[in-house]
Design a protein around this motif. Structure first.
Motif, PDB file in Angstrom:
ATOM      1  N   UNK A 218     -51.059  33.060  -0.730  1.00 39.84           N
ATOM      2  CA  UNK A 218     -50.420  34.520  -0.170  1.00 39.84           C
ATOM      3  C   UNK A 218     -49.584  34.112   0.968  1.00 39.84           C
ATOM      4  N   UNK A 219     -48.539  34.301   1.002  1.00 40.64           N
ATOM      5  CA  UNK A 219     -47.790  33.659   2.350  1.00 40.64           C
ATOM      6  C   UNK A 219     -47.537  35.398   2.709  1.00 40.64           C
ATOM      7  N   UNK A 220     -47.708  34.948   4.689  1.00 40.27           N
ATOM      8  CA  UNK A 220     -47.185  35.947   5.175  1.00 40.27           C
ATOM      9  C   UNK A 220     -46.120  35.651   6.530  1.00 40.27           C
ATOM     10  N   UNK A 221     -44.720  35.798   5.919  1.00 43.33           N
ATOM     11  CA  UNK A 221     -43.378  35.360   6.062  1.00 43.33           C
ATOM     12  C   UNK A 221     -42.702  36.528   6.924  1.00 43.33           C
ATOM     13  N   UNK A 222     -42.016  36.736   8.387  1.00 41.22           N
ATOM     14  CA  UNK A 222     -40.894  37.124   8.680  1.00 41.22           C
ATOM     15  C   UNK A 222     -39.795  36.500   8.866  1.00 41.22           C
ATOM     16  N   UNK A 223     -38.540  37.435   9.084  1.00 35.81           N
ATOM     17  CA  UNK A 223     -37.097  37.072   8.969  1.00 35.81           C
ATOM     18  C   UNK A 223     -37.046  37.025  10.814  1.00 35.81           C
ATOM     19  N   UNK A 224     -37.453  37.552  11.833  1.00 35.09           N
ATOM     20  CA  UNK A 224     -37.772  37.442  12.835  1.00 35.09           C
ATOM     21  C   UNK A 224     -38.761  36.722  13.648  1.00 35.09           C
ATOM     22  N   UNK A 225     -38.539  36.034  14.972  1.00 31.22           N
ATOM     23  CA  UNK A 225     -39.376  35.842  15.669  1.00 31.22           C
ATOM     24  C   UNK A 225     -40.272  36.977  16.609  1.00 31.22           C
ATOM     25  N   UNK A 226     -41.460  36.435  16.654  1.00 39.24           N
ATOM     26  CA  UNK A 226     -42.832  37.652  17.192  1.00 39.24           C
ATOM     27  C   UNK A 226     -42.811  38.757  16.308  1.00 39.24           C
ATOM     28  N   UNK A 227     -42.126  38.547  15.097  1.00 36.51           N
ATOM     29  CA  UNK A 227     -42.809  40.019  14.607  1.00 36.51           C
ATOM     30  C   UNK A 227     -44.175  39.793  14.057  1.00 36.51           C
ATOM     31  N   UNK A 228     -44.638  39.196  14.548  1.00 32.38           N
ATOM     32  CA  UNK A 228     -46.244  39.640  14.667  1.00 32.38           C
ATOM     33  C   UNK A 228     -47.202  39.236  13.139  1.00 32.38           C
ATOM     34  N   UNK A 229     -46.416  37.501  12.970  1.00 26.17           N
ATOM     35  CA  UNK A 229     -47.411  37.288  11.665  1.00 26.17           C
ATOM     36  C   UNK A 229     -48.205  36.997  10.935  1.00 26.17           C
ATOM     37  N   UNK A 230     -48.734  36.427  12.844  1.00 25.03           N
ATOM     38  CA  UNK A 230     -50.111  35.461  13.087  1.00 25.03           C
ATOM     39  C   UNK A 230     -51.321  36.699  13.121  1.00 25.03           C
ATOM     40  N   UNK A 231     -50.856  37.630  14.099  1.00 22.69           N
ATOM     41  CA  UNK A 231     -51.642  38.911  14.327  1.00 22.69           C
ATOM     42  C   UNK A 231     -52.050  39.633  12.689  1.00 22.69           C
ATOM     43  N   UNK A 232     -51.333  39.440  12.179  1.00 20.04           N
ATOM     44  CA  UNK A 232     -51.419  39.855  10.750  1.00 20.04           C
ATOM     45  C   UNK A 232     -52.160  39.281   9.553  1.00 20.04           C
ATOM     46  N   UNK A 233     -51.859  37.636   9.847  1.00 16.38           N
ATOM     47  CA  UNK A 233     -53.175  37.015   9.460  1.00 16.38           C
ATOM     48  C   UNK A 233     -54.718  37.117   9.889  1.00 16.38           C
ATOM     49  N   UNK A 234     -54.925  36.945  10.967  1.00 17.69           N
ATOM     50  CA  UNK A 234     -55.696  36.688  11.600  1.00 17.69           C
ATOM     51  C   UNK A 234     -56.960  37.987  11.243  1.00 17.69           C
ATOM     52  N   UNK A 235     -56.629  39.198  11.248  1.00  7.63           N
ATOM     53  CA  UNK A 235     -56.671  40.679  10.954  1.00  7.63           C
ATOM     54  C   UNK A 235     -57.644  40.421   9.623  1.00  7.63           C
ATOM     55  N   UNK A 236     -56.547  39.758   8.513  1.00  7.35           N
ATOM     56  CA  UNK A 236     -56.665  40.012   6.869  1.00  7.35           C
ATOM     57  C   UNK A 236     -57.706  38.913   6.705  1.00  7.35           C
ATOM     58  N   UNK A 237     -57.493  37.848   7.493  1.00  8.88           N
ATOM     59  CA  UNK A 237     -59.432  36.396   7.422  1.00  8.88           C
ATOM     60  C   UNK A 237     -60.095  37.854   7.604  1.00  8.88           C
ATOM     61  N   UNK A 238     -60.622  38.063   8.878  1.00  9.31           N
ATOM     62  CA  UNK A 238     -61.019  38.894   9.382  1.00  9.31           C
ATOM     63  C   UNK A 238     -61.866  39.234   8.721  1.00  9.31           C
ATOM     64  N   UNK A 239     -60.957  40.336   7.770  1.00  3.99           N
ATOM     65  CA  UNK A 239     -61.994  41.420   6.928  1.00  3.99           C
ATOM     66  C   UNK A 239     -61.788  40.647   5.460  1.00  3.99           C
ATOM     67  N   UNK A 240     -61.246  39.767   5.011  1.00  3.80           N
ATOM     68  CA  UNK A 240     -61.473  39.721   3.623  1.00  3.80           C
ATOM     69  C   UNK A 240     -63.142  38.486   3.677  1.00  3.80           C
ATOM     70  N   UNK A 241     -63.029  37.925   5.224  1.00  7.73           N
ATOM     71  CA  UNK A 241     -64.508  37.174   5.283  1.00  7.73           C
ATOM     72  C   UNK A 241     -65.811  38.117   5.655  1.00  7.73           C
ATOM     73  N   UNK A 242     -65.306  39.266   6.239  1.00  6.33           N
ATOM     74  CA  UNK A 242     -66.195  40.251   5.961  1.00  6.33           C
ATOM     75  C   UNK A 242     -66.675  40.520   4.235  1.00  6.33           C
ATOM     76  N   UNK A 243     -65.662  40.933   3.698  1.00  9.67           N
ATOM     77  CA  UNK A 243     -66.162  40.824   2.413  1.00  9.67           C
ATOM     78  C   UNK A 243     -66.606  40.015   1.501  1.00  9.67           C
ATOM     79  N   UNK A 244     -66.479  38.879   1.996  1.00  7.91           N
ATOM     80  CA  UNK A 244     -67.441  37.517   1.532  1.00  7.91           C
ATOM     81  C   UNK A 244     -66.017  36.329   0.989  1.00  7.91           C
ATOM     82  N   UNK A 245     -65.189  36.873   0.778  1.00 12.92           N
ATOM     83  CA  UNK A 245     -64.191  35.973   0.313  1.00 12.92           C
ATOM     84  C   UNK A 245     -64.108  34.581   1.670  1.00 12.92           C
ATOM     85  N   UNK A 246     -64.161  33.244   1.135  1.00 11.45           N
ATOM     86  CA  UNK A 246     -63.596  31.528   1.830  1.00 11.45           C
ATOM     87  C   UNK A 246     -62.171  32.209   2.394  1.00 11.45           C
ATOM     88  N   UNK A 247     -61.796  31.760   3.297  1.00  9.93           N
ATOM     89  CA  UNK A 247     -60.573  32.279   3.327  1.00  9.93           C
ATOM     90  C   UNK A 247     -59.834  30.317   3.998  1.00  9.93           C
TER      91      UNK A 247
END
Length: 379
Positions: A218-247
């Motif tokens: 899954x790609x997380x992209x943005x058409x503008x800078x400072x949109x929050x891509x990394x913050x979004x991905x970090x949140x998803x990684x943390x939650x998916x890891x908590x649910x038992x997924x290897x990310x």
């Protein structure tokens, strides 16, 4: 998977392909799918079942060129006799044209239907005393009836015709006049997913392509800078890891060396639980001419269940577009974007799926649907 039927069971397949497809905006039966169309793919999968006959209810000639000639020869096509009456009109036309005792009635827009319920349903018919036989075996998925993926006795035809004559066009309304056997089918929810809208079709395409990858992406992209891509991905990684997924996490960049200093994007991904982190440098390396090809190839080398790609312009399908706060314009049309993450664009102005940044549970469920072989119910 194959379904074995008793010799005394007369079972036909009735595919409803004559709808207007108004929400899709084009004929659903002809949408590309798995090297053919939604309709031809469904018919090819039906070869797992020894149907006595196959009927397509369609008000225009369907494209069957992708089918084997042996299958084409078995198919009969009929048009509605009661026009503009929705699926019930198609059912009436097919039941009138056919001669089987029972019909599996399917809408044409079921990209993941695998015919697996039929084994249990046919066994149910064989073990039920004749006086107690239902006229409809109706799957129920998470509390919702699925009348366009159900098994019907041809004996319902008078009830169907009566409903049409009285202009009562809801398929469910005929159940009051027929004995019904409802079957809990929530454990197989995916096969009942239909594609009524462009967004649902994109979802299905994304899931199908990820099922063919060794590592779903899954790609997380943005058409503008400072949109929050990394913050979004970090949140998803943390939650998916908590649910038992290897990310895994791949950062598309012009750099070639991994930067793990505190506060960097890769460092944040590691802190969130990412099991593998990579940078993907300029295109042209690794013998790939396109950056998207390079990103996908790198993702397939990661020892993970899901790989997130963070990219500004070179994402891999499916892409979720993040729009920064205060940005209230729609993203440019892109066939690779399946959803938008934004707090300021009105949901009713979007033809794509839309998530607000606080809807983490819904977003994670969507990611799991796009990437996991046995997803939790989402659609």
């Amino acid at each position: 998977m194959s379904v074995v039927l008793s010799a005394d069971l007369s079972l036909g397949l009735l595919v409803l392909a004559g709808g207007r497809s108004s929400r899709m905006g084009q004929d659903k039966a002809g949408l590309p799918w798995q090297g053919g169309t939604l309709l031809s793919s469904l018919l090819c999968r039906s070869l797992a079942v020894p149907f006595s006959e196959i009927i397509i209810s369609a008000n225009r000639p369907p494209d069957l060129r992708a089918l084997p000639s042996s299958l084409q020869e078995r198919i009969r096509i009929t048009a509605d006799r009661f026009t503009d009456c929705g699926p019930l009109g198609g059912m009436e036309a097919g039941l009138c044209a056919g001669s089987c005792d029972w019909y599996l009635v399917l809408s044409t827009d079921l990209p993941f239907y695998d015919f697996s319920p039929l084994s249990d349903w046919c066994a149910m018919l064989h073990t039920t005393p004749p006086a107690k036989l239902p006229q409809v075996i109706l799957p129920v998925v998470n509390g919702t009836e699925e009348p366009l993926a159900a098994l019907y006795s041809r004996r319902i035809l008078p009830a169907v015709q009566k409903a049409l004559r009285t202009r009562d066009y809801r398929v469910r309304h005929i159940y009051a006049a027929c004995p019904i056997r409802r079957v809990e089918s929530s454990g197989h929810a995916l096969i009942y997913m239909n594609v009524n809208t462009p967004s649902a079709y994109k979802d299905a395409r994304a899931r199908a392509v990820n099922l063919k990858r060794r590592v779903p992406v899954v790609t997380i992209a943005a058409g503008q800078s400072h949109a929050g891509k990394t913050t979004c991905i970090v949140t998803l990684i943390r939650e998916l890891t908590r649910r038992g997924c290897t990310v895994g996490y791949i950062k598309s960049t012009h750099h070639t060396e991994l930067a793990e200093k505190a506060g960097s994007d890769t460092w944040r991904a590691i802190q969130a639980g990412a099991a593998a982190v990579r940078l993907c440098g300029p295109p042209g390396t690794l013998n790939f001419h396109k950056k998207s090809q390079q990103l996908l190839a790198l993702a397939q080398t990661l020892p993970v269940d899901i790989a997130f790609i963070e990219s500004r312009r070179h994402g891999v399908f499916p892409i979720l577009e993040v729009c920064r706060r205060g940005y209230d314009r729609l993203p440019e049309p892109d066939p690779h974007i399946v959803a938008v993450i934004n707090d300021d664009i009105p949901s009713d102005s979007l033809s794509l799926r839309h998530f607000k940044t606080v809807q983490i549970d819904a977003l994670v469920s969507y990611i799991i649907f796009l990437t996991q072989e046995s997803p939790s119910h989402f659609f």
